[in-house]
Scaffold this motif. Structure first.
Motif, short mmCIF file in Angstrom:
data_model
loop_
_atom_site.label_atom_id
_atom_site.label_comp_id
_atom_site.label_asym_id
_atom_site.label_seq_id
_atom_site.Cartn_x
_atom_site.Cartn_y
_atom_site.Cartn_z
N LEU A 111 0.83 -1.21 0.00
CA LEU A 111 0.00 0.00 0.00
C LEU A 111 0.86 1.26 0.00
O LEU A 111 0.60 2.22 -0.73
CB LEU A 111 -0.92 -0.01 1.22
N ALA A 112 1.94 1.25 0.80
CA ALA A 112 2.84 2.40 0.84
C ALA A 112 3.53 2.59 -0.51
O ALA A 112 3.71 3.72 -0.98
CB ALA A 112 3.88 2.21 1.94
N ALA A 113 3.93 1.49 -1.14
CA ALA A 113 4.59 1.57 -2.45
C ALA A 113 3.65 2.15 -3.50
O ALA A 113 4.05 3.00 -4.31
CB ALA A 113 5.09 0.19 -2.87
N LEU A 159 7.81 7.49 4.58
CA LEU A 159 8.16 8.34 3.44
C LEU A 159 6.92 8.64 2.59
O LEU A 159 6.70 9.78 2.18
CB LEU A 159 9.22 7.64 2.58
N ALA A 160 6.11 7.61 2.33
CA ALA A 160 4.88 7.82 1.58
C ALA A 160 3.95 8.77 2.32
O ALA A 160 3.34 9.67 1.72
CB ALA A 160 4.18 6.49 1.32
N LEU A 161 3.84 8.61 3.64
CA LEU A 161 2.99 9.48 4.45
C LEU A 161 3.45 10.93 4.35
O LEU A 161 2.64 11.84 4.18
CB LEU A 161 3.03 9.00 5.90
N MET A 162 4.77 11.15 4.46
CA MET A 162 5.30 12.51 4.39
C MET A 162 5.05 13.15 3.03
O MET A 162 4.69 14.32 2.93
CB MET A 162 6.81 12.49 4.68
N LEU A 163 5.25 12.36 1.97
CA LEU A 163 5.12 12.91 0.62
C LEU A 163 3.68 13.15 0.21
O LEU A 163 3.41 13.99 -0.65
CB LEU A 163 5.82 11.99 -0.38
N LEU A 240 9.73 -5.73 -2.00
CA LEU A 240 9.82 -6.11 -0.59
C LEU A 240 8.51 -6.74 -0.12
O LEU A 240 8.51 -7.73 0.62
CB LEU A 240 10.15 -4.89 0.26
N ALA A 241 7.37 -6.19 -0.56
CA ALA A 241 6.08 -6.74 -0.17
C ALA A 241 5.94 -8.19 -0.65
O ALA A 241 5.46 -9.06 0.08
CB ALA A 241 4.94 -5.88 -0.74
N VAL A 242 6.37 -8.44 -1.89
CA VAL A 242 6.32 -9.82 -2.42
C VAL A 242 7.23 -10.73 -1.60
O VAL A 242 6.84 -11.85 -1.24
CB VAL A 242 6.73 -9.83 -3.90
N TRP A 243 8.44 -10.25 -1.28
CA TRP A 243 9.40 -11.06 -0.52
C TRP A 243 8.83 -11.40 0.86
O TRP A 243 8.93 -12.53 1.34
CB TRP A 243 10.72 -10.33 -0.38
#
Length: 247
Positions: A111-113, A159-163, A240-243
């Motif tokens: 979700l963040a990505a 980082l996603a939240l900040m941006l 990373l989510a897949v991993w």
């Protein structure tokens, strides 16, 4: 721990510190490295949290003054939110069975990505965020809970939240992310030092590398193009989510 394993963890820590500051994906390097030298998943998790405190120390010692030049009210509020969330996350880890919270982790990272990929659209949609600072603070508390509990991918979430919910440029968002996660990691690390199975030699080796990598991060990220870097981080976050989902 052999000298070769110690040196390997120092090198991995440097990569984690540098990559973690730039992308928020430190644990994609540090956590597997700790598993590779024979630590159990729980020991690797708590050792990783202790080690990553050094990333925040390194980055803020390099460019801490730049943070003070920004919105100090947001800075103080974010620090308190990170402290509260990190404490809650550490308590959850110490009191619940291993893996009780990890099932949702891949979805949070993904979700963040996706939020990073859609950041320009989402930022325009969230133009009224100044009128609702509690939304940003509440989200930061939740992410800090996860950061104190497990942590892999927490950087990309902040980082996603900040941006998306602030007007900060990428370089300042990355610096704020390191500070807030550093606070959440520190309060969690204190609990893990007392009650968790920290491997101290592994933590020391990883922390040395993380400190150097975190210190090198701010000048590097200021020189990188924001658009391509944001997309690269988002792709890395999806990987990373897949991993995390298949490991």
């Amino acid at each position: 721990m052999s000298p070769a394993e110690f040196a390997f963890l120092v090198l991995a820590g440097f990569g984690a510190g540098l990559i973690g500051y730039i992308t928020g994906l430190a644990s994609v390097v540090s956590y597997p490295a700790l598993l590779a030298v024979g630590l159990s998943p729980i020991a690797a998790n708590v050792t990783n949290t202790v080690s990553l405190v050094a990333v925040g120390i390194g980055s803020t010692s390099q460019s801490g003054r730049a943070l003070l030049d920004g919105d100090r009210r947001r800075l103080i509020g974010g620090a308190v939110a990170s402290l509260v969330g990190g404490t809650i996350g550490a308590v959850i880890l110490l009191l619940t069975p291993p893996g009780a919270f990890e099932a949702v982790v891949p979805f949070l990272v993904a979700l963040a990505a996706v939020a990073l990929l859609c950041q320009p659209v989402l930022r325009r949609w969230a133009t009224s965020h100044q009128d609702r600072p509690w939304v940003w603070l509440a989200a930061l508390v939740i992410i800090s809970v996860y950061g104190g509990y497990f942590g892999a991918g927490a950087g990309i979430m902040v980082l996603a939240l900040m941006l998306v919910l602030t007007s900060e440029p990428l370089w300042r968002a990355a610096l704020s992310k390191s500070l807030f996660l550093g606070i959440a990691n520190t309060v969690a690390a204190v609990g893990f030092m007392i009650f968790g199975p920290v491997d101290w030699w592994a933590a020391l080796a990883m922390a040395i590398g993380c400190l150097i990598g975190g210190w090198c991060g701010p000048p590097v990220v200021k020189r990188l193009p924001a658009g391509p870097l944001r997309i690269a981080v988002a792709i890395g976050g999806l990987a990373l989510a897949v991993w995390l989902a298949v490991r």
